[in-house]
Write a protein that holds these residues in place. Structure first.
Motif: not given
Length: 123
Positions: A52, A92-93, A95-100
């Motif tokens: 980050k 980021l997509g 790493l965070y599947k719900n924000q793909k």
């Protein structure tokens, strides 16, 4: 029998025609796509290893240089920043599947940035 052959031939021709239409390459108006693709391949591994803090430094450096009235980025410099930010959005997509979906949309927005628009904003 003759009717069956005609229907089969018609279906085959329809299938071949439809397949050819769907297989056409998309033509884009962006003349910088090749440069963007080269930069994407060049920096993908590097940016995927960013944390980050690295990303924040890159992001703020880009906006600082972009807003500097005395400095105009070259085409390669501009696209290097935008493509690196797009790659990080892609990360980021992953790493965070719900924000793909949101990450893909953000990646595409950064990938679609235009150097000519940037130059026009400098005028």
């Amino acid at each position: 029998m003759k009717k069956t052959i005609q229907i089969t031939l018609f279906a085959f021709l329809l299938l071949v025609t439809t397949n050819n239409l769907l297989a056409q390459e998309k033509v884009t108006n962006d003349s910088d796509v090749q440069l963007k693709e080269i930069l994407y391949k060049k920096y993908k591994k590097e940016v995927l290893s960013y944390d980050k803090n690295d990303f924040d430094a890159l992001f703020f450096e880009f906006f600082k240089k972009q807003k500097d009235a005395l400095l105009t980025l070259t085409q390669e410099e501009f696209y290097t920043y935008t493509i690196k930010i797009a790659i990080y959005s892609e990360k980021l997509g992953l790493l965070y599947k719900n924000q793909k979906e949101e990450a893909q949309r953000t990646k595409q927005e950064w990938f679609d940035k235009s150097y000519s628009d940037y130059l026009n904003s400098k005028k």
